[in-house]
Design an enzyme around this catalytic site. Structure first.
Site, short mmCIF file in Angstrom:
data_model
loop_
_atom_site.label_atom_id
_atom_site.label_comp_id
_atom_site.label_asym_id
_atom_site.label_seq_id
_atom_site.Cartn_x
_atom_site.Cartn_y
_atom_site.Cartn_z
N GLY A 6 -1.02 2.01 15.72
CA GLY A 6 -2.02 1.32 16.25
C GLY A 6 -1.60 0.38 17.38
O GLY A 6 -0.89 -0.26 17.39
N GLN A 65 -5.33 4.07 -6.46
CA GLN A 65 -6.55 4.22 -5.79
C GLN A 65 -7.00 5.62 -5.63
O GLN A 65 -6.11 6.75 -5.72
CB GLN A 65 -6.03 4.03 -4.25
N TYR A 97 33.41 18.93 -17.85
CA TYR A 97 32.00 19.41 -18.78
C TYR A 97 32.20 20.70 -19.54
O TYR A 97 32.85 21.71 -18.79
CB TYR A 97 31.02 19.56 -17.43
N ARG A 152 1.62 14.36 6.16
CA ARG A 152 2.60 14.80 7.32
C ARG A 152 3.98 14.95 6.91
O ARG A 152 4.94 15.58 7.53
CB ARG A 152 2.45 13.63 8.34
N LEU A 183 0.61 -1.27 -0.01
CA LEU A 183 -0.03 -0.09 0.05
C LEU A 183 0.71 1.17 0.14
O LEU A 183 1.73 1.47 0.92
CB LEU A 183 -0.89 0.00 1.34
N ASN A 206 50.18 9.08 -9.72
CA ASN A 206 50.05 9.88 -8.61
C ASN A 206 49.64 11.10 -9.06
O ASN A 206 50.00 11.65 -10.13
CB ASN A 206 51.65 10.46 -8.17
N GLU A 248 -6.60 2.49 16.60
CA GLU A 248 -5.65 3.82 16.06
C GLU A 248 -5.70 4.78 17.26
O GLU A 248 -6.64 4.81 17.94
CB GLU A 248 -6.13 4.22 14.87
N GLY A 274 -0.71 6.91 0.11
CA GLY A 274 -1.40 8.12 0.78
C GLY A 274 -0.97 9.36 0.28
O GLY A 274 -0.46 9.60 -0.77
C1 UD1 Z 1 -0.82 2.75 9.88
C2 UD1 Z 1 -1.56 1.51 10.67
C3 UD1 Z 1 -1.41 1.43 12.06
C4 UD1 Z 1 0.07 0.96 12.23
C5 UD1 Z 1 0.96 2.12 11.18
C6 UD1 Z 1 2.42 1.06 11.14
C7 UD1 Z 1 -4.12 1.77 9.65
C8 UD1 Z 1 -5.27 2.50 9.70
N1 UD1 Z 1 -3.10 2.08 10.67
O1 UD1 Z 1 -0.84 4.04 10.41
O2 UD1 Z 1 -2.10 0.82 12.71
O3 UD1 Z 1 0.68 1.13 13.54
O4 UD1 Z 1 0.57 1.95 9.96
O5 UD1 Z 1 3.24 1.82 10.22
O6 UD1 Z 1 -3.49 1.19 8.58
N2 UD1 Z 1 -2.31 4.26 2.18
C9 UD1 Z 1 -2.78 4.00 1.04
N3 UD1 Z 1 -4.20 4.52 0.92
C10 UD1 Z 1 -4.65 5.39 2.02
C11 UD1 Z 1 -3.86 5.72 3.09
C12 UD1 Z 1 -2.66 5.32 3.28
O7 UD1 Z 1 -2.27 3.36 -0.04
O8 UD1 Z 1 -5.75 5.94 1.40
C13 UD1 Z 1 -0.71 3.91 2.40
C14 UD1 Z 1 0.27 4.76 2.66
O9 UD1 Z 1 1.00 5.22 1.43
C15 UD1 Z 1 1.35 4.22 3.55
C16 UD1 Z 1 0.30 3.09 4.19
O10 UD1 Z 1 -0.86 2.93 3.47
O11 UD1 Z 1 2.27 3.63 2.80
C17 UD1 Z 1 -0.04 3.43 5.85
O12 UD1 Z 1 -0.60 4.47 5.98
P1 UD1 Z 1 -0.24 5.69 6.83
O13 UD1 Z 1 -1.05 6.74 6.50
O14 UD1 Z 1 1.19 5.84 6.91
O15 UD1 Z 1 -0.78 4.99 8.08
P2 UD1 Z 1 -0.31 5.18 9.56
O16 UD1 Z 1 -1.10 6.43 10.18
O17 UD1 Z 1 1.19 5.28 9.84
MG MG Z 2 2.76 5.18 8.14
#
Ligand code: UD1
Ligand code: MG
Length: 404
Positions: A138, A71, A352, A13, A6, A342, A153, A9
């Site tokens: 989480g 997505q 360049y 942040r 996944l 050397n 969470e 995001g």
């Molecule tokens: C998430 C977990 C949390 C865990 C933590 C570990 C959930 C709800 N929470 O929180 O329990 O402790 O990771 O690092 O899963 N992403 C998507 N689509 C979206 C949202 C996110 O693909 O709509 C991807 C992001 O790119 C990322 C990953 O999912 O790589 C996790 O998302 P992120 O927002 O970082 O979740 P955390 O708040 O870190």
């Molecule tokens: Mg994360």
């Protein structure tokens, strides 16, 4: 087993115009760390879920067997995994789900997780870690028998739950059929009305399905990178991991705190790296060399054995043959340096011309005087000497070389 990463995001942040998972740690994007891991444990089939808006221009080379799905609306990790379903077709086995922002998970841990999942036949097996300041992760909620009942969470955790130090590392093995059934019945949650992948655990536990976990003793590998501060922490951890590997293999590192070695570097035994040295990706260094202090070795460089490279020397796209000595304040770009050459202090390749880079060849045993400027393309023959402060360029009339 198939893997789903996944990676869609918003990078909110991170405050970045491009995807969080494309940010690099020692020359390799976080996503590539995860991709390399799944290949290393022998999974050849994978899907990456991305968000096209912050992905454009990315140069990640995807391994064969790995597909990409988009997505469109960023509705949370649960919704992200649902997007992979179409790519997986009728796949009915187990899926390993990872987040693209957890680059430091080790292949050993992944193997143990997969093994545990296979032997226990649970519907979900997940990775947990114990973290002293678990803010942002989480929390793993267990019942009196110590069975996992749900993941809460941070935003929704009670005061008591916030004190739980066992966290969800974000790596799961699921039975595909069970997780997609659970995802189909999720409700949006939290301040952003998202579908949490973590809610599938609660859904399964309530239906009496087995949830298993393995716990890593090393919480560092569970780091989830959500901000630039997390990225800097992950960088420090990755750095120490890389340096440790070299030291174990017989490379001397005088001051690990100021030495930076990227991924995709090889260094031979008994080479010593002095403080404040940076060695970037795609560099090969031989045995018994001395590198630094304050040296920067850039990509495309091969340094053979017993070479000395001293302070304030920058080298890029070059081959330095055995026994060469380049000890003080130099820039060598696109150069081929012969055996035992050397290179005097302050030597510069002017490689360049404003449009293209050109090659400088220095023959075996040549002696380049201090402060020489080598205007490329140029060839210095075997055993030749250049005077201190000379400018050496190609002589257009004779096609030879002239010193001024
Ligand atoms: C998430 C977990 C949390 C865990 C933590 C570990 C959930 C709800 N929470 O929180 O329990 O402790 O990771 O690092 O899963 N992403 C998507 N689509 C979206 C949202 C996110 O693909 O709509 C991807 C992001 O790119 C990322 C990953 O999912 O790589 C996790 O998302 P992120 O927002 O970082 O979740 P955390 O708040 O870190
Ligand atoms: Mg994360």
């Amino acid at each position: 087993m198939a893997a789903v990463i996944l990676a869609a995001g918003k990078s909110t942040r991170m405050h970045s115009s491009f995807s969080k998972v494309l940010h690099k740690i020692y020359g390799k994007s976080m996503l590539e760390y995860v991709l390399d891991d799944i290949r290393a444990i022998g999974i050849n089939r994978g899907v990456i879920v991305i968000n096209d808006q912050n992905w454009s221009g990315s140069k990640v080379k995807l391994p064969k067997g790995v597909r990409v799905v988009f997505q469109k609306k960023l509705l949370g990790t649960g919704n992200a995994l649902l997007q992979a379903r179409s790519e997986l077709g009728n796949f009915n086995g187990d899926i390993l789900v990872l987040y693209g922002d957890t680059p430091l998970i080790t292949t050993d841990t992944l193997k143990k997780l997969v093994e545990k999942h296979r032997t226990s036949r649970a519907s979900c097996t997940l990775l947990t870690a114990t973290v002293k300041k678990p803010a942002g992760y989480g929390r793993i909620v267990r019942d009196e028998k110590s069975d996992i009942v749900k993941i809460v969470e941070e935003a929704e955790a009670s005061l008591y739950q916030k004190m739980i130090e066992e966290i969800n590392a974000g790596v799961y093995c699921f039975r595909a059929r069970e997780v997609f059934r659970a995802l189909a019945s999720l409700k949006p949650r939290g301040p952003k009305k998202e579908y949490y992948l973590t809610d599938t655990v609660d859904f399964m536990a309530k239906r009496g399905l087995a949830i298993e976990a393995i716990h890593t003793e090393n919480p560092d590998e569970a780091i989830g990178v959500n901000s630039r501060l997390d990225l800097a922490r992950a960088q420090t951890l990755a750095k120490n991991r890389i340096l440790r590997k070299f030291m174990v293999e017989g490379v001397g590192i005088i001051d690990p705190s100021t030495t930076h070695i990227y991924n995709d570097v090889t260094i031979g035994q008994d080479t010593i790296i002095y403080p404040f040295t940076v060695i970037e990706s795609n560099v090969r260094i031989g045995k018994k060399c001395k590198i630094g202090p304050f040296a920067r070795i850039r990509p495309g460089t091969v340094i053979e054995d017993e070479v000395e490279i001293g302070n304030y020397v920058e080298i890029v796209r070059s081959r330095i043959s055995s026994g060469a000595v380049i000890k003080h304040r130099c820039f060598l770009g696109d150069s081929r340096v012969g055996l035992g050459v050397n290179i005097g202090a302050g030597t510069t390749t002017a490689n360049y011309d404003g449009r293209k880079t050109h090659i400088t060849k220095i023959g075996n045993g040549a002696f380049i005087g201090s402060g020489t400027i080598l205007v490329a393309p140029v060839v210095i023959r075997n055993g030749a000497v250049t005077a201190a402060g000379s400018v050496v360029s190609k002589d257009k009339k004779t096609q030879g070389h002239k010193e001024t």
